[in-house]
Design a protein around this motif. Structure first.
Motif, PDB file in Angstrom:
ATOM      1  N   MET A   1       0.838  -1.176   0.000  1.00 40.27           N
ATOM      2  CA  MET A   1       0.000   0.000   0.000  1.00 40.27           C
ATOM      3  C   MET A   1       0.878   1.232   0.000  1.00 40.27           C
ATOM      4  O   MET A   1       1.868   1.316   0.704  1.00 40.27           O
ATOM      5  CB  MET A   1      -0.897  -0.017   1.239  1.00 40.27           C
ATOM      6  CG  MET A   1      -1.649   1.262   1.434  1.00 40.27           C
ATOM      7  SD  MET A   1      -2.719   1.166   2.858  1.00 40.27           S
ATOM      8  CE  MET A   1      -4.041   2.149   2.274  1.00 40.27           C
ATOM      9  N   SER A   2       0.496   2.221  -0.799  1.00 37.16           N
ATOM     10  CA  SER A   2       1.276   3.449  -0.840  1.00 37.16           C
ATOM     11  C   SER A   2       0.833   4.406   0.261  1.00 37.16           C
ATOM     12  O   SER A   2      -0.246   4.279   0.827  1.00 37.16           O
ATOM     13  CB  SER A   2       1.116   4.117  -2.208  1.00 37.16           C
ATOM     14  OG  SER A   2      -0.234   4.479  -2.415  1.00 37.16           O
ATOM     15  N   GLY A  25       0.290   1.937   5.588  1.00 39.40           N
ATOM     16  CA  GLY A  25      -0.049   0.568   5.971  1.00 39.40           C
ATOM     17  C   GLY A  25      -1.490   0.508   6.439  1.00 39.40           C
ATOM     18  O   GLY A  25      -2.384   1.066   5.815  1.00 39.40           O
ATOM     19  N   ASP A  26      -1.716  -0.132   7.577  1.00 34.01           N
ATOM     20  CA  ASP A  26      -3.059  -0.276   8.128  1.00 34.01           C
ATOM     21  C   ASP A  26      -3.418   0.838   9.107  1.00 34.01           C
ATOM     22  O   ASP A  26      -4.444   0.758   9.777  1.00 34.01           O
ATOM     23  CB  ASP A  26      -3.176  -1.620   8.868  1.00 34.01           C
ATOM     24  CG  ASP A  26      -3.124  -2.810   7.924  1.00 34.01           C
ATOM     25  OD1 ASP A  26      -3.332  -2.617   6.718  1.00 34.01           O
ATOM     26  OD2 ASP A  26      -2.878  -3.928   8.404  1.00 34.01           O
ATOM     27  N   TYR A  27      -2.577   1.854   9.199  1.00 34.37           N
ATOM     28  CA  TYR A  27      -2.790   2.896  10.198  1.00 34.37           C
ATOM     29  C   TYR A  27      -2.985   4.278   9.590  1.00 34.37           C
ATOM     30  O   TYR A  27      -2.458   4.589   8.526  1.00 34.37           O
ATOM     31  CB  TYR A  27      -1.606   2.954  11.172  1.00 34.37           C
ATOM     32  CG  TYR A  27      -1.592   1.774  12.099  1.00 34.37           C
ATOM     33  CD1 TYR A  27      -2.331   1.784  13.277  1.00 34.37           C
ATOM     34  CD2 TYR A  27      -0.866   0.630  11.786  1.00 34.37           C
ATOM     35  CE1 TYR A  27      -2.338   0.684  14.126  1.00 34.37           C
ATOM     36  CE2 TYR A  27      -0.871  -0.464  12.630  1.00 34.37           C
ATOM     37  CZ  TYR A  27      -1.605  -0.428  13.799  1.00 34.37           C
ATOM     38  OH  TYR A  27      -1.621  -1.507  14.631  1.00 34.37           O
ATOM     39  N   VAL A  28      -3.720   5.103  10.341  1.00 33.68           N
ATOM     40  CA  VAL A  28      -3.907   6.509  10.012  1.00 33.68           C
ATOM     41  C   VAL A  28      -3.335   7.304  11.182  1.00 33.68           C
ATOM     42  O   VAL A  28      -3.731   7.099  12.333  1.00 33.68           O
ATOM     43  CB  VAL A  28      -5.397   6.874   9.842  1.00 33.68           C
ATOM     44  CG1 VAL A  28      -5.547   8.335   9.457  1.00 33.68           C
ATOM     45  CG2 VAL A  28      -6.067   5.955   8.838  1.00 33.68           C
ATOM     46  N   THR A 126     -10.369   1.175   8.637  1.00 32.32           N
ATOM     47  CA  THR A 126     -11.575   0.355   8.736  1.00 32.32           C
ATOM     48  C   THR A 126     -11.522  -0.783   7.739  1.00 32.32           C
ATOM     49  O   THR A 126     -11.743  -1.939   8.069  1.00 32.32           O
ATOM     50  CB  THR A 126     -12.834   1.206   8.493  1.00 32.32           C
ATOM     51  OG1 THR A 126     -12.808   2.296   9.428  1.00 32.32           O
ATOM     52  CG2 THR A 126     -14.089   0.409   8.686  1.00 32.32           C
ATOM     53  N   CYS A 127     -11.187  -0.457   6.517  1.00 31.77           N
ATOM     54  CA  CYS A 127     -11.109  -1.446   5.429  1.00 31.77           C
ATOM     55  C   CYS A 127      -9.795  -1.241   4.697  1.00 31.77           C
ATOM     56  O   CYS A 127      -9.766  -0.544   3.677  1.00 31.77           O
ATOM     57  CB  CYS A 127     -12.274  -1.300   4.464  1.00 31.77           C
ATOM     58  SG  CYS A 127     -13.874  -1.533   5.223  1.00 31.77           S
ATOM     59  N   PRO A 128      -8.701  -1.793   5.191  1.00 33.48           N
ATOM     60  CA  PRO A 128      -7.408  -1.602   4.513  1.00 33.48           C
ATOM     61  C   PRO A 128      -7.490  -2.057   3.059  1.00 33.48           C
ATOM     62  O   PRO A 128      -8.143  -3.046   2.744  1.00 33.48           O
ATOM     63  CB  PRO A 128      -6.434  -2.482   5.299  1.00 33.48           C
ATOM     64  CG  PRO A 128      -7.097  -2.763   6.588  1.00 33.48           C
ATOM     65  CD  PRO A 128      -8.582  -2.675   6.336  1.00 33.48           C
ATOM     66  N   GLU A 129      -6.812  -1.284   2.199  1.00 33.67           N
ATOM     67  CA  GLU A 129      -6.788  -1.632   0.765  1.00 33.67           C
ATOM     68  C   GLU A 129      -5.884  -2.798   0.511  1.00 33.67           C
ATOM     69  O   GLU A 129      -4.935  -3.030   1.165  1.00 33.67           O
ATOM     70  CB  GLU A 129      -6.317  -0.420  -0.050  1.00 33.67           C
ATOM     71  CG  GLU A 129      -7.309   0.721   0.011  1.00 33.67           C
ATOM     72  CD  GLU A 129      -6.801   1.947  -0.729  1.00 33.67           C
ATOM     73  OE1 GLU A 129      -5.725   1.903  -1.345  1.00 33.67           O
ATOM     74  OE2 GLU A 129      -7.492   2.958  -0.689  1.00 33.67           O
TER      75      GLU A 129
END
Length: 129
Positions: A1-2, A25-28, A126-129
């Motif tokens: 993921m970019s 990644g999976d975080y904001v 919520t919904c990682p790409e």
């Protein structure tokens, strides 16, 4: 993921060189957010109202990132006057009472004397790409 950069349109972001939020990644990661209403660049002189506006600003950034307040895992509160923290508790409980993220409160000066609170959060997507 970019990596994805999210802006609120605040002049501070361009002047200082940061983003309102960064998705990695999976975080904001949401930058320290103050109670400015970015639609009209005003700020209340009331810490509780500023706290509520902080959460509106954070929610907007999280939604743009594909996340939500319910996905917050860590929060840091910064207040110039620690005695202002307790009046904010009902707002904090309203937005994070069910989420119960890891939290920290720091008493420190902020960029502008009008700012009575700054809130920084980390959330999961919520919904990682």
């Amino acid at each position: 993921m970019s990596r994805k950069l999210i802006s609120s349109g605040s002049d501070f972001e361009a002047m200082i060189g940061y983003s309102r939020a960064v998705v990695d990644g999976d975080y904001v990661f949401v930058s320290g957010t103050t109670g400015y209403n970015y639609d009209n660049m005003t700020i209340s002189d009331n810490v509780v109202e500023q706290t509520e506006q902080c959460f509106l600003n954070i929610q907007k950034a999280l939604q743009e990132a594909g996340s939500d307040l319910s996905d917050i895992v860590r929060v840091t509160y910064v207040l110039p006057d620690k005695t202002d923290f307790e009046p904010c508790w009902p707002v904090l409980k309203k937005h994070l009472g069910q989420v119960r993220p890891a939290a920290m409160m720091i008493e420190a000066g902020l960029l502008d004397d009008k700012m009575k609170i700054e809130i920084e959060v980390t959330a999961r997507l919520t919904c990682p790409e």
